[in-house]
Enzyme design. Structure first.
Site, PDB file in Angstrom:
ATOM      1  N   GLU A 104      90.101 -10.240  81.691  1.00  0.00           N
ATOM      2  CA  GLU A 104      90.338 -10.040  80.250  1.00  0.00           C
ATOM      3  C   GLU A 104      89.601 -11.128  79.492  1.00  0.00           C
ATOM      4  O   GLU A 104      89.851 -12.317  79.713  1.00  0.00           O
ATOM      5  CB  GLU A 104      91.837 -10.083  79.916  1.00  0.00           C
ATOM      6  CG  GLU A 104      92.567  -8.847  80.373  1.00  0.00           C
ATOM      7  CD  GLU A 104      94.022  -8.790  79.908  1.00  0.00           C
ATOM      8  OE1 GLU A 104      94.330  -9.312  78.816  1.00  0.00           O
ATOM      9  OE2 GLU A 104      94.832  -8.224  80.652  1.00  0.00           O
ATOM     10  N   GLU A 118      99.041 -11.403  84.274  1.00  0.00           N
ATOM     11  CA  GLU A 118      99.628 -12.473  83.434  1.00  0.00           C
ATOM     12  C   GLU A 118     101.073 -12.747  83.852  1.00  0.00           C
ATOM     13  O   GLU A 118     101.996 -12.705  83.036  1.00  0.00           O
ATOM     14  CB  GLU A 118      99.521 -12.110  81.942  1.00  0.00           C
ATOM     15  CG  GLU A 118      98.076 -12.042  81.486  1.00  0.00           C
ATOM     16  CD  GLU A 118      97.853 -12.061  79.980  1.00  0.00           C
ATOM     17  OE1 GLU A 118      98.823 -11.981  79.207  1.00  0.00           O
ATOM     18  OE2 GLU A 118      96.672 -12.177  79.573  1.00  0.00           O
TER      19      GLU A 118
HETATM   20  O1  AHR Z   1      94.440  -7.097  76.134  1.00  0.00           O
HETATM   21  C1  AHR Z   1      95.637  -7.166  75.478  1.00  0.00           C
HETATM   22  C2  AHR Z   1      96.685  -7.963  76.224  1.00  0.00           C
HETATM   23  O2  AHR Z   1      96.278  -9.288  76.301  1.00  0.00           O
HETATM   24  C3  AHR Z   1      96.915  -7.579  77.659  1.00  0.00           C
HETATM   25  O3  AHR Z   1      97.816  -6.539  77.795  1.00  0.00           O
HETATM   26  C4  AHR Z   1      97.492  -8.818  78.234  1.00  0.00           C
HETATM   27  O4  AHR Z   1      97.243  -8.944  79.616  1.00  0.00           O
HETATM   28  C5  AHR Z   1      96.863  -9.940  77.410  1.00  0.00           C
HETATM   29  O5  AHR Z   1      97.773 -10.848  76.978  1.00  0.00           O
END
Ligand code: AHR
Length: 515
Positions: A316, A193
């Site tokens: 994710e 991210e």
């Molecule tokens: O999964 C929780 C968080 O969500 C992670 O650390 C991040 O990459 C995303 O924003």
């Protein structure tokens, strides 16, 4: 006369099929692409009780453990054949300095986990603990390197420490720390991210930096790294466009995508268990948005990579609800209901159906965080409805995706509507046909007429169903079997026609084979 009658029969059957509201045609012999097993991957971050308390309790814990790894969690993870596990974050990855997590425990420096609750991280779970865990549960490790606050040298050193088998100060250090042989780690993320917690970069800046960092992540011995660039947030298509334009294809094997289904707003996402039907349909509509995201990001990638060399890595995803009352808001601990099982079932079907481009995915997160597979409370453990979906769907891992045609009625509420039925189909190496279905309609059983097209029509079916009394049903430590998988028998297979009576609010997986 006999032929004439047969033709009439076929025509009348065909028109009956055409009139049917819900129908599925599966082409058994036309599969062209395999579903990569890594679509069924998971994610474990130093966040709340995922690592500490979930995966790792330490050797001296009263909780039964194998060399410090929680035994019950370990066994449960083995049970669903996890193909890969991503670590150490997440946002945590871009603040993690790997050298703090090796060597004697007493000597490991502590740090503040600024993202997640501001708690002290003692680094007792580090590179060795993670990689050995992956060996124990039989999964491939996927490490996300620190690009946000780490140096190129630090990242390059980490790869060498893990993967170099020859003589070097770093490989000697690994040996001193107890690991004689290189781990041959394959999956490597370059930042996380980076448009947000990983450095607030522009895509242009990130792409330039990626090229620099990725250059120094070397291949050692016969091991070739699968390098994954930090991709877009949800529908930031420009991010994908810029990365594809600026990063040479030989420097990148995958590009990540993060998308969470949030029912309401980021400030008030909504409760994991106390929701109404309006929230329910919104959550599932948002889960279904993954399909549009994959189509659109993929279309951009096709311009630069028509051969589909670069994979989409959805590292994710999942439903993100409010934390449970009276829990640390920085720990992201949420319950998991039948609704979450449908988020998983729908999303995994979407991934399967995009198998050409989606090669890896990681549900967030494995234990005690977000849409977890497993929840723990001291010595107790429960398997969530989401766990059961992964268990049922594991038959798709490395199976051939089968093309299908689905006609489904809509499930509508207020001004929202979604497909009532969601499906993917595959053929395992031994010829077994796997069909995974979600009937998202909370109040209506649906009859699905399925036509099997192919040379070798199966005549034997086994099936499982996941459903419960209500869409809010969930497993608790007092009642861990409220939502459980059961055998399913409400179908009839006759000469290539399979009639399935899908219960309301259910996930059904059928396996078809020849006697
Ligand atoms: O999964 C929780 C968080 O969500 C992670 O650390 C991040 O990459 C995303 O924003």
């Amino acid at each position: 006369m006999k032929n004439y009658l047969t033709i009439i029969l076929i025509i009348s059957e065909f028109s009956l099929f055409a009139q049917t509201e819900n129908k599925l045609i599966i082409h058994l012999d036309e599969g062209k692409v395999k579903i990569n097993k890594h679509i069924y991957g998971h994610f474990s971050e130093h966040l709340g009780r995922c690592i500490y308390g979930g995966i790792w309790v330490g050797k001296d814990s009263k909780i039964p453990n194998v060399d410090g790894y929680r035994k019950d969690v370990l066994e449960a993870l083995k049970g669903i054949s996890i193909p890969n596990l991503r670590w150490p974050g997440g946002c945590f990855a871009d603040e993690y300095h790997w050298k703090d997590g090796i060597g004697n425990y007493e000597d490991r420096p502590k740090m503040v986990n600024t993202h997640w609750g501001g708690v002290t991280e003692d680094n007792s779970f580090g590179t060795h603990e993670f990689l050995n865990y992956c060996k124990l549960i039989g999964t491939e490790p996927y490490i996300c390197g620190n690009m946000g606050s780490g140096t190129v040298e630090e990242m390059a050193d980490w790869v060498e420490y893990i993967n170099f088998d020859g003589e070097s100060p770093l490989s000697n250090l690994r040996k001193e720390n107890g690991e004689e042989n290189a781990w041959n780690l394959k999956y490597w993320g370059v930042g996380n991210e980076n448009w947000g917690c990983g450095g607030n970069m522009t895509p242009e800046y990130y792409a330039d930096l990626y090229n620099r960092y990725a250059t120094y992540c070397r291949n050692y011995g016969g091991n070739k790294l699968f390098k994954i660039a930090g991709g877009a947030n949800t529908d930031d298509y420009n991010w994908t466009e810029v990365l594809m334009k600026k990063i040479p294809l030989n420097l990148m094997d995958g590009i990540s995508l993060h998308y969470y289904a949030v029912t309401k707003t980021w400030a008030d996402k909504g409760s994991a268990t106390e929701f109404n039907e309006t929230d329910y349909i919104t959550t599932l509509r948002k889960a279904g948005f993954m399909d549009e995201l994959l189509r659109k990001h993929s279309t951009i990638m096709d311009k630069y990579d028509p051969g589909k060399k670069v994979a989409i890595v959805v590292d994710e995803w999942g439903a993100w609800h409010n934390v449970e009352p009276e829990t640390n808001p920085g720990f992201l601990y949420q319950q998991n209901s039948l609704r979450d099982a449908f988020v998983a079932g729908i999303t995994l079907n979407i991934f399967n159906n995009h198998a050409e481009r989606v090669k890896i995915a990681n549900l967030a997160q494995t234990v005690n965080v977000l849409q977890a597979l497993i929840l723990t409370n001291e010595e107790s453990l429960l398997l969530t409805p989401t766990y059961h979906v992964f268990n049922m769907y594991k038959v798709h891992q490395n199976s051939m995706l089968l093309p299908h045609f689905l006609k489904t009625e809509q499930y509508e509420l207020n001004d929202e509507k979604i497909d009532a039925i969601n499906v993917s189909c595959s053929k395992s190496d031994d010829g077994t046909i796997n069909i995974s279905l979600v009937n998202a309609h909370p109040g209506k059983a649906i009859q699905l007429l399925t036509q099997l097209e192919g040379d070798d029509i199966p005549d034997k079916v086994t099936a499982q169903v996941l459903t419960s009394n209500s869409i809010q049903s969930h497993n608790t430590f007092e009642n861990p079997e409220e939502v459980a998988v059961k055998p399913f028998k409400d179908f009839e297979l006759k000469k290539g026609k399979l009639e399935i009576n899908l219960p309301a609010k259910s996930v059904v997986v059928l396996q078809l084979s020849s006697k």
